[in-house]
Structure formats: structure tokens, C-alpha cells
Design a protein around this motif. Structure first.
Motif, PDB file in Angstrom:
ATOM      1  N   ILE A  89       2.709   3.809  11.617  1.00 58.46           N
ATOM      2  CA  ILE A  89       3.735   3.056  10.884  1.00 58.46           C
ATOM      3  C   ILE A  89       3.521   1.558  11.068  1.00 58.46           C
ATOM      4  CG2 ILE A  89       6.201   2.493  10.846  1.00 58.46           C
ATOM      5  CD1 ILE A  89       6.758   5.451  11.405  1.00 58.46           C
ATOM      6  N   THR A  90       3.193   1.151  12.292  1.00 60.09           N
ATOM      7  CA  THR A  90       2.936  -0.268  12.566  1.00 60.09           C
ATOM      8  C   THR A  90       1.782  -0.781  11.712  1.00 60.09           C
ATOM      9  OG1 THR A  90       3.743  -0.049  14.836  1.00 60.09           O
ATOM     10  CG2 THR A  90       2.318  -1.931  14.371  1.00 60.09           C
ATOM     11  N   TYR A  92       0.722   0.557   8.924  1.00 59.46           N
ATOM     12  CA  TYR A  92       1.166   0.615   7.527  1.00 59.46           C
ATOM     13  C   TYR A  92       1.987  -0.620   7.173  1.00 59.46           C
ATOM     14  CZ  TYR A  92       4.158   2.013   3.602  1.00 59.46           C
ATOM     15  OH  TYR A  92       4.847   2.048   2.415  1.00 59.46           O
ATOM     16  N   GLN A  93       2.915  -0.976   8.045  1.00 53.58           N
ATOM     17  CA  GLN A  93       3.758  -2.142   7.781  1.00 53.58           C
ATOM     18  C   GLN A  93       2.951  -3.438   7.750  1.00 53.58           C
ATOM     19  OE1 GLN A  93       6.690  -1.161  10.974  1.00 53.58           O
ATOM     20  NE2 GLN A  93       8.213  -1.437   9.362  1.00 53.58           N
ATOM     21  N   ASN A  95       0.113  -3.606   6.438  1.00 54.04           N
ATOM     22  CA  ASN A  95      -0.728  -3.503   5.242  1.00 54.04           C
ATOM     23  C   ASN A  95      -2.207  -3.380   5.604  1.00 54.04           C
ATOM     24  OD1 ASN A  95      -1.035  -3.359   2.427  1.00 54.04           O
ATOM     25  ND2 ASN A  95      -1.455  -5.539   2.259  1.00 54.04           N
ATOM     26  N   ASN A 124       6.945   6.892   1.891  1.00 52.58           N
ATOM     27  CA  ASN A 124       7.072   6.494   0.486  1.00 52.58           C
ATOM     28  C   ASN A 124       6.204   7.339  -0.456  1.00 52.58           C
ATOM     29  OD1 ASN A 124       8.948   4.474   1.083  1.00 52.58           O
ATOM     30  ND2 ASN A 124       7.352   2.961   1.475  1.00 52.58           N
ATOM     31  N   LEU A 389      11.588   3.052   8.517  1.00 51.40           N
ATOM     32  CA  LEU A 389      10.384   2.511   9.164  1.00 51.40           C
ATOM     33  C   LEU A 389      10.675   1.866  10.511  1.00 51.40           C
ATOM     34  CD1 LEU A 389       8.611   0.949   6.049  1.00 51.40           C
ATOM     35  CD2 LEU A 389       7.846   2.923   7.377  1.00 51.40           C
ATOM     36  N   SER A 393       9.200   0.646  15.687  1.00 49.75           N
ATOM     37  CA  SER A 393       9.608  -0.351  16.684  1.00 49.75           C
ATOM     38  C   SER A 393      10.538   0.260  17.727  1.00 49.75           C
ATOM     39  CB  SER A 393      10.310  -1.519  15.991  1.00 49.75           C
ATOM     40  OG  SER A 393       9.449  -2.150  15.073  1.00 49.75           O
TER      41      SER A 393
END
Length: 431
Positions: A89-90, A92-93, A95, A124, A389, A393
């Protein structure tokens, strides 16, 4: 003629070198036996694909998040990385990675993924990580201690029985002058504690978010789970308020702990010592609760740099290779038996997995571990996909572990600790 021959050989060598593609990946498994098992897989792959060279690089878990973000920002990422849901996820965030839905569909059709192990990577509407193994927690125990102090081979099946058994073992051992404790729980501010407490939370259906991504952590179920953890923790060894992986594993292996919710990875240590006093059962749950525990899938995510460098097909070939059941057995059973468990039906049913000497020696325990995948959950992903998301964190901050430490040290009441933790979680939602 000799000059022509020499020139021809040189040209062939140059052509060969130019044709070879090198792909690089990061992983975070620094123990030597894990690195060696990964290299065994790499060597087998390179024998079959001599035009592809694969290089593994170890990045310790403590540095994984900062180095991943730094590499994405600097444009210096490797081709792919072994990962966890929150690290994916990190990335992905930031990019930094590409979607992998088509490759997952291809592998799923061939080997049949366990659906629940795909869920933490659905963001998503697409998959951003490919699970390569998973890590279920069950109640592992020392049969000799159970039989001596409980005078039975039967293990607790519900919370009341677990609490009473932990108390009886601790008190009876103390009366005999033995330093043995009924349960092994940690309360250090670390991932080990976070995973153990969630195993208890899963038994009563605690959810961090609802299906719409709303924070639902401060609930009666959470209060109940934290209260039980606190009560059970009384029968853990003194000093466990600061323990992590090393301390609890050392004490369990030394026969100081009768049972604990944990991964099955102690099998290799026991096997190497010639000690077979180890088994497991499903995590006990309340009579009105549900069979469940923590199951933590590990994945591969692929960086955009692989596509930019033209390495994507080589990376995909390597992923396809490691998902073959006979190769996945090396990646799981030979890398960390009992902790790293196959995530496809084909790999779970393969002779290559069950004929591994360590897996075979502790077969009952491993059957329990594999079965538990069907029932397990992961905090923040209870509803079937990534619904918020912020879980990346929240998980990285070890908020569940911090909460438990505050409770068992009585810095806060249970209600205060859960409320404070919920507000800490809310801060990540607002960022």
C-alpha cells in the motif's frame, strides 16, 4: 584464420552478454537459511532461463519502508520486491508500482489461489501485489508440558478453557519450583505483539473498518478482546511487556512456555536440535465467538522501473516459476517451514511440500496451519479488500501493540487505551 576465429568468439560472447537480462529484487529475510533457499530457487530458474540473471538483495525490515520510498522518489528501485500488504500500500500510494491483475488471473487459473489471500492486494478494482506465501497463527504448544501439568493431552478449545489452563500450568509449576508459564504473550511495542493481539481480536470479529472504509475499531468486541488479552497475559513470563520475536521464541524453545498463539516457524529450530516436542491446534475462541486468527499473506509487488527498463516479461517469468508447486515448496517449506505456507491449492496439495523432512516430521501441526488459512483474517482487511488506505500507516505505527502495552502496564484503563488508539487511527485518516 586464427584472428578470424578469435574475433568470431569475441563477437559471440559480446552477443551473449548483450542478450542476457539482469533483474534485481529486494527481500527482507536476512537469516542465512532463508537467503540460501532463495538462492536455490534463483539457481534453478537460471538453469531453465540462461538468458536471465536474477540478483537478490537483502534490505532489513527496519529499513524496508524508508528505503522503498526513497528509491521510488529517486528512481532507483529494483525490478520487484517481496512485501507485505502495508508495504505494498505504501508503494502504491507513492505511485511506484504497477497493477498485476492479468498475471494473477493467469496463475489463479493454473494453480488456484486461496481467495482470502488475494484480498489485501485489491485496491481500487485491481490487484497490486501477488501473494507468494502466507503466515497463519495457531496455538502452538509443548505436548510434554501440557501432559505433565494438565494431566491430559486435550488442548483448550475456548477462551475460558484457555485461561484456566494457563493459570493451572503456571501455578502448579510454581508450586513445584519450576519456572514454566501457561501462555506466551508479548506486550512490547512491536509487530509480534500486534499480531498476537489481533489473533485474539479475530476470535470476536473485531474490524478496524466497515465495508465503506469507516473506522469502527472502538467497539464492544474490541474492548472484550483487549480485556481477555490482559487477563491471559497474567500467566505469561515476567518481563514480557518488552518482548518481541527473539525473547518469546527463546523461552518457548527452552521449555519455559507451555503454549502460545504463534506462527509455526519454530519447527526448523526444533528439528535441528532433534526435539519433536511441538504441536498445534486452532486458536481457541469464545463459545459465542468464531474460529479465526491472524493470517498474514506476503506478496511480490513490481516496480514501474521494471517496465521502464524493459524487464517486465523477465520478471513475470520469474514469478510464474516460483508459483509452480514444486518450486513454491522450496520458497515455503525450505525457506521457513511452518511460517511460510503456500497460498495456492496446487502448492498446498503438492507432494513436494508434504514430503519435505521438517513439514513431514510435524505433519499434524502443519495440517492445522494450512487449514487455518480458510478461517484467518488480517487487521484492516476484514471486509474483503483495501477499503481504507490508511491501514498501511496504521499498521506500520504498531498502534495495536502500543495499546496493549499501555493496558498490561496499567498506564491506561482498557476503555481509555481503546479510545486513545481509535483517535490515533483517526489522525492517519485525516492525513
Amino acid at each position: 584464420m586464427k584472428k578470424v576465429l578469435v574475433v568470431s568468439i569475441v563477437l559471440l560472447l559480446v552477443t551473449f552478454i548483450m542478450a542476457e537480462t539482469t533483474i534485481v529484487f529486494w527481500h527482507h529475510e536476512s537469516p542465512a537459511h532463508r537467503v540460501a533457499a532463495f538462492q536455490k530457487v534463483i539457481d534453478l530458474f537460471e538453469q531453465e532461463y540462461p538468458d536471465i540473471k536474477v540478483v537478490q538483495q537483502v534490505v532489513p525490515w527496519d529499513d524496508a519502508y524508508t528505503k522503498t520510498l526513497a528509491a521510488i522518489n529517486a528512481g532507483t528501485t529494483p525490478d520487484f520486491q517481496f512485501s507485505l500488504p502495508d508495504l505494498t500500500i505504501t508503494a502504491y500510494q507513492a505511485n511506484g508500482i504497477i497493477p498485476l491483475g492479468e498475471l494473477i488471473e493467469e496463475i489463479d487459473e493454473k494453480y488456484d489461489f486461496i481467495d482470502s489471500q488475494l484480498e489485501p492486494y485489491m485496491i481500487n478494482g485491481n490487484y497490486w501485489g501477488i501473494p507468494i506465501w502466507t503466515m497463519p497463527m495457531v496455538l502452538i504448544y509443548r505436548p510434554s508440558i501440557i501432559e505433565k501439568y494438565l494431566e491430559t493431552s486435550e488442548l483448550p478449545k475456548n477462551w475460558n478453557e484457555l485461561l484456566l489452563a494457563a493459570q493451572k500450568i503456571t501455578l502448579k509449576a510454581a508450586a513445584e519450583g519450576e519456572e514454566i508459564y501457561g501462555i506466551g504473550l508479548t506486550a512490547g511495542n512491536n509487530l509480534c505483539t500486534q499480531e498476537q493481539v489481533y489473533t485474539i481480536m479475530a476470535n470476536v470479529g473485531v474490524e478496524l473498518f466497515d465495508e465503506n472504509g469507516n473506522l469502527t475499531f472502538n467497539s464492544p468486541e474490541t474492548l472484550r478482546a483487549v480485556e481477555f488479552y490482559k487477563d491471559l497475559f497474567k500467566f505469561s513470563p515476567p518481563g514480557a511487556t518488552g518482548w518481541a520475536w527473539g525473547e518469546i521464541e527463546m523461552n518457548f524453545a527452552a521449555g519455559k512456555i507451555a503454549m502460545m498463539p504463534y506462527f509455526g516457524g519454530l519447527q526448523k529450530r526444533f528439528f535441528d536440535m532433534g526435539i519433536y516436542d511441538l504441536d498445534g491446534v486452532p486458536q481457541p475462541f469464545p463459545i459465542d465467538g468464531q474460529r479465526s486468527s491472524l493470517v498474514f499473506p506476503n506478496d511480490i509487488h513490481v516496480f514501474k522501473s521494471a517496465k521502464e527498463k524493459g524487464h517486465l516479461e523477465e520478471v513475470y517469468e520469474f514469478i510464474r516459476f516460483i508459483m509452480r508447486p514444486e518450486i513454491n515448496a522450496i520458497l515455503t517449506a525450505q525457506t521457513e517451514p511452518g511460517s511460510f505456507v503456500p497460498v495456492t491449492v496446487a502448492a498446498q496439495e503438492s507432494d513436494a511440500y508434504w514430503n519435505d523432512p521438517i513439514i513431514n516430521q510435524f505433519e499434524h501441526l502443519n495440517r492445522v496451519i494450512v487449514d487455518e488459512i480458510e478461517y484467518g483474517k488480517l487487521y484492516g482487511f476484514e471486509t474483503g479488500s483495501v477499503v481504507n488506505l490508511a491501514i498501511g500507516s496504521i499498521s506500520g505505527a504498531n498502534l495495536l501493540a502500543e495499546m496493549i502495552q499501555n493496558v498490561v502496564t496499567e498506564k491506561y484503563t482498557i476503555e481509555e487505551a481503546v479510545s486513545n488508539t481509535t483517535e490515533r487511527m483517526r489522525e492517519f485518516l485525516e492525513e
